[in-house]
Write an enzyme that holds these catalytic residues in place. Structure first.
Site, PDB file in Angstrom:
ATOM      1  CE  LYS A  53      47.418  21.345 107.765  1.00 21.20           C
ATOM      2  NZ  LYS A  53      46.173  22.048 107.465  1.00 21.20           N
ATOM      3  CD  GLN A  97      43.177  23.409 109.056  1.00 20.70           C
ATOM      4  OE1 GLN A  97      44.401  23.378 109.011  1.00 20.70           O
ATOM      5  NE2 GLN A  97      42.419  22.551 108.376  1.00 20.70           N
ATOM      6  CG  ASP A 120      46.161  25.344 102.159  1.00 21.94           C
ATOM      7  OD1 ASP A 120      46.680  24.207 102.130  1.00 21.94           O
ATOM      8  OD2 ASP A 120      45.366  25.712 103.041  1.00 21.94           O
TER       9      ASP A 120
END
Ligand code: NDP
Length: 291
Positions: A53, A97, A120
């Site tokens: 990422k 995460q 997200d």
């Protein structure tokens, strides 16, 4: 193989190229999109994801901020960091995460992220906005899958779509997006009866189960479009949730694993970061990056 291969790897490369162009244009106006990624603990798969990422964020010209915290970090400390990132004008997107260590309440942490920065798309407000057709941040894997489907099929209107899996991160948002595109949507899960027969009626199959080769070739309606979200580590390497060898003899189009949905997920994370940056600066959503 008779099915068309849906090349997510090359689609994602094109998407990243467009994101880089949008980013360069924003930088000319003095705005640099920034993505903060927070990793708690040392889960090896998470470390790999966070590294790629960061790398892809920098490659598109955005700022990447990485925060690594030890596994035994108290939840309050993580919440304090999220609070700081919420207030930081250089940070347009925040990704914590998952999974988080067991002592942390994932929902509380995700819901502490400011919804506008929740790239997200897991914050409860974004979930509600997606479900009610309002402007939302949309979860990356379903967004990427939708882009591949639209590219392959054009309109999804009236198609019978079967989503196998009902998780909050893939199955449910995927179903919402398909519904929004006027597909007729069925969601299957571990209690679904007669799944093979149900699958044989589907023009679109999205497999998000987490079991290697779960969907068999003879479950696929001839000509159907198959999106395999699954990532399963086996002795034969990474494989999807669909028996690719058999299904690709029947389907009209199918994504491979690896090289299908996987690369789309990070590209859509960057797309969401760009969208969040545009919205934060009162600019229109960059074209083609939102559903
Ligand atoms: P979850 O484990 O959260 O959900 C799996 C779903 O599959 C559940 O809804 C479960 O049903 C359903 N299921 C399990 N067994 C069966 C069965 N026998 N018949 C029908 N349905 C069943 O997984 P995720 O949604 O997080 O992920 C799914 C897959 O996608 C995984 O392989 C994951 O690695 C991959 N993934 C890939 C990403 C990418 O970037 N390409 C991103 C995210 C995930 P029930 O709810 O009843 O238990």
């Amino acid at each position: 193989m008779t099915a068309t291969l849906i090349d997510g790897k090359s689609f994602a490369a094109g998407l990243r190229q467009r994101i880089a162009e949008h980013t360069a244009a924003m930088k000319e106006r003095g705005i640099t999109p920034g993505l903060a990624v927070v990793l708690v603990g040392e889960d090896p798969a998470s470390q790999v994801y966070v590294r790629s990422k960061g790398k892809q964020t920098r490659e598109t010209g955005m700022n990447s901020f990485e925060h690594r915290l030890p596994a035994d970090t108290p939840e309050a400390e993580l919440l304090a960091l999220v609070g700081q990132l919420n207030e930081d004008p250089a940070v347009n997107g925040i990704l914590v995460q998952l999974p988080l260590p067991g002592h942390m309440d994932e929902a509380a942490v995700i819901n502490a992220i400011r919804p506008e920065k929740d790239v997200d798309g897991f914050h409860i407000l974004n979930v509600g906005r997606l479900a009610t057709g309002q402007k939302a941040m949309v979860p990356c894997t379903p967004l990427g899958s939708l882009m591949l489907l639209r590219d392959q099929l054009g309109s999804l209107s009236g198609k019978n779509a079967l989503v196998i899996g009902r998780s909050n991160i893939v199955g449910k948002p995927m179903a919402q997006l398909l519904l929004r595109d006027s597909a007729t949507v069925t969601i299957a899960h571990s209690r679904t009866c007669d799944l093979p027969d149900l699958c044989r009626t589907a023009d679109i199959v999205i497999a998000a189960v987490g079991r290697a080769h779960f969907v068999k070739g003879d479950w696929i309606k001839p000509g159907a479009t198959v999106i395999d979200v699954g990532i399963n580590r086996t002795d034969d390497g990474l494989v999807g949730d669909v028996d690719f060898a058999a299904a690709s003899q029947v389907a009209g189009a199918i994504t491979p694993v690896p090289g299908g949905v996987g690369p789309m997920t990070i590209a859509c994370l960057l797309a969401n970061t760009l969208t969040a940056t545009a919205r934060a600066n009162g600019l229109p959503d960059p074209e083609g990056l939102t559903p």
